[in-house]
Design an enzyme around this catalytic site. Structure first.
Site, PDB file in Angstrom:
ATOM      1  N   SER A 148       0.838  -1.208   0.000  1.00 29.52           N
ATOM      2  CA  SER A 148       0.000   0.000   0.000  1.00 29.52           C
ATOM      3  C   SER A 148       0.871   1.255   0.000  1.00 29.52           C
ATOM      4  O   SER A 148       0.513   2.266  -0.618  1.00 29.52           O
ATOM      5  CB  SER A 148      -0.988   0.004   1.170  1.00 29.52           C
ATOM      6  OG  SER A 148      -0.336   0.221   2.394  1.00 29.52           O
ATOM      7  N   ASN A 149       2.015   1.213   0.671  1.00 31.28           N
ATOM      8  CA  ASN A 149       2.927   2.365   0.613  1.00 31.28           C
ATOM      9  C   ASN A 149       3.522   2.519  -0.787  1.00 31.28           C
ATOM     10  O   ASN A 149       3.662   3.635  -1.287  1.00 31.28           O
ATOM     11  CB  ASN A 149       4.046   2.223   1.652  1.00 31.28           C
ATOM     12  CG  ASN A 149       3.586   2.640   3.040  1.00 31.28           C
ATOM     13  OD1 ASN A 149       3.419   3.824   3.317  1.00 31.28           O
ATOM     14  ND2 ASN A 149       3.349   1.660   3.910  1.00 31.28           N
ATOM     15  N   HIS A 155       9.147   2.461   9.175  1.00 29.72           N
ATOM     16  CA  HIS A 155       8.866   1.488  10.230  1.00 29.72           C
ATOM     17  C   HIS A 155       7.614   1.945  10.988  1.00 29.72           C
ATOM     18  O   HIS A 155       7.491   3.128  11.300  1.00 29.72           O
ATOM     19  CB  HIS A 155      10.066   1.401  11.179  1.00 29.72           C
ATOM     20  CG  HIS A 155       9.901   0.333  12.215  1.00 29.72           C
ATOM     21  ND1 HIS A 155      10.128  -0.999  11.943  1.00 29.72           N
ATOM     22  CD2 HIS A 155       9.511   0.395  13.497  1.00 29.72           C
ATOM     23  CE1 HIS A 155       9.876  -1.703  13.026  1.00 29.72           C
ATOM     24  NE2 HIS A 155       9.506  -0.886  13.988  1.00 29.72           N
TER      25      HIS A 155
HETATM   26  C1  GAR Z   1       4.165  -0.834   6.688  1.00 27.15           C
HETATM   27  O1  GAR Z   1       3.355  -0.546   7.791  1.00 27.15           O
HETATM   28  C2  GAR Z   1       5.630  -0.642   7.039  1.00 27.15           C
HETATM   29  O2  GAR Z   1       5.834   0.375   7.982  1.00 27.15           O
HETATM   30  C3  GAR Z   1       5.969  -1.972   7.618  1.00 27.15           C
HETATM   31  O3  GAR Z   1       5.314  -2.910   6.802  1.00 27.15           O
HETATM   32  C4  GAR Z   1       4.097  -2.329   6.358  1.00 27.15           C
HETATM   33  C5  GAR Z   1       3.969  -2.592   4.876  1.00 27.15           C
HETATM   34  O4  GAR Z   1       2.676  -2.274   4.431  1.00 27.15           O
HETATM   35  N1  GAR Z   1       7.396  -2.176   7.651  1.00 27.15           N
HETATM   36  C6  GAR Z   1       8.013  -2.785   8.646  1.00 27.15           C
HETATM   37  O5  GAR Z   1       7.417  -3.269   9.595  1.00 27.15           O
HETATM   38  C7  GAR Z   1       9.543  -2.825   8.531  1.00 27.15           C
HETATM   39  N2  GAR Z   1      10.143  -3.287   9.730  1.00 27.15           N
HETATM   40  P1  GAR Z   1       2.364  -2.125   2.877  1.00 27.15           P
HETATM   41  O6  GAR Z   1       2.871  -3.386   2.176  1.00 27.15           O
HETATM   42  O7  GAR Z   1       0.877  -2.021   2.796  1.00 27.15           O
HETATM   43  O8  GAR Z   1       3.063  -0.895   2.384  1.00 27.15           O
END
Ligand code: GAR
Length: 192
Positions: A14-15, A105
């Site tokens: 999603s990011n 993070h």
């Molecule tokens: C996000 O919340 C990011 O901060 C976290 O994984 C998620 C990915 O979400 N990262 C960590 O925990 C790194 N240690 P996404 O796939 O929907 O972007």
């Protein structure tokens, strides 16, 4: 010439999606490649939707060869963004992109960081600790999990009744709001 970003992601992405949307119309920065260790990751679909090329690698390729670095160089990648990428970045990749790799993070580091602390594990730990606030940290990446220099942190309030979904939602809202603009600010300043 546009500056070219590669995104590393292991899951939903999603990011990554917010970054692809943010830079789609940019005249000076583009998302040029998406890389993943997970052939099932939904981020691959998202990359396809934006017609951005992607590359899947395994542990051997990532840790025992220079193939990923060669690919990044061949595609003229200037900057690397980790967006839910769960593997430790190897030394050779950090050396190839000094000061040019950032991570997000889902907590206010240095609390709730380190190996095994990702995604829901982080949110569950924050809730279990009874924290009144959660947050996000955007930081440079070094050879250890979650330890590079901090670039930006933001917080949200946790109410007593907030469950995992709620805490995760609040964190995600902050990530989606800040990650693209913080990256834009950094990448604008680097030399091509
Ligand atoms: C996000 O919340 C990011 O901060 C976290 O994984 C998620 C990915 O979400 N990262 C960590 O925990 C790194 N240690 P996404 O796939 O929907 O972007």
């Amino acid at each position: 010439m546009k500056k070219r970003i590669a995104i590393f992601a292991s899951g939903s992405g999603s990011n990554a999606q917010k970054l692809m949307e943010h830079f789609k119309r940019s005249t000076d920065i583009e998302i040029a490649l998406v890389l993943t260790n997970n052939a099932e990751a939904y981020v691959l679909q998202r990359a396809d939707n934006f017609e951005i090329p992607s590359h899947i690698f395994d542990k051997h390729e990532f840790y025992k060869t220079d193939d990923v670095i060669d690919l990044l160089r061949n595609l003229d990648i200037d900057f690397i963004v980790l967006a839910g990428f769960l593997w430790l970045i190897p030394k050779n990749l950090i050396a190839a992109y000094p000061g040019r790799i950032v991570n997000i993070h889902p907590a206010i580091l240095p609390k709730f960081g380190g190996k095994g602390m990702y995604g829901d594990h982080v949110h569950n730990a924050v809730i279990a600790a009874g924290e009144p606030e959660g947050g996000i940290t955007i930081h440079y990446v070094d050879e250890n999990y979650d330890e590079g220099e901090y670039i930006y942190q933001a917080k949200y309030k946790i109410d007593k009744n907030d469950n995992l979904e709620m805490v995760k939602f609040k964190g995600q809202q902050l990530e989606h709001l800040h990650y693209p603009r913080v990256i834009e600010g950094i990448v604008k300043k680097i030399k091509k």
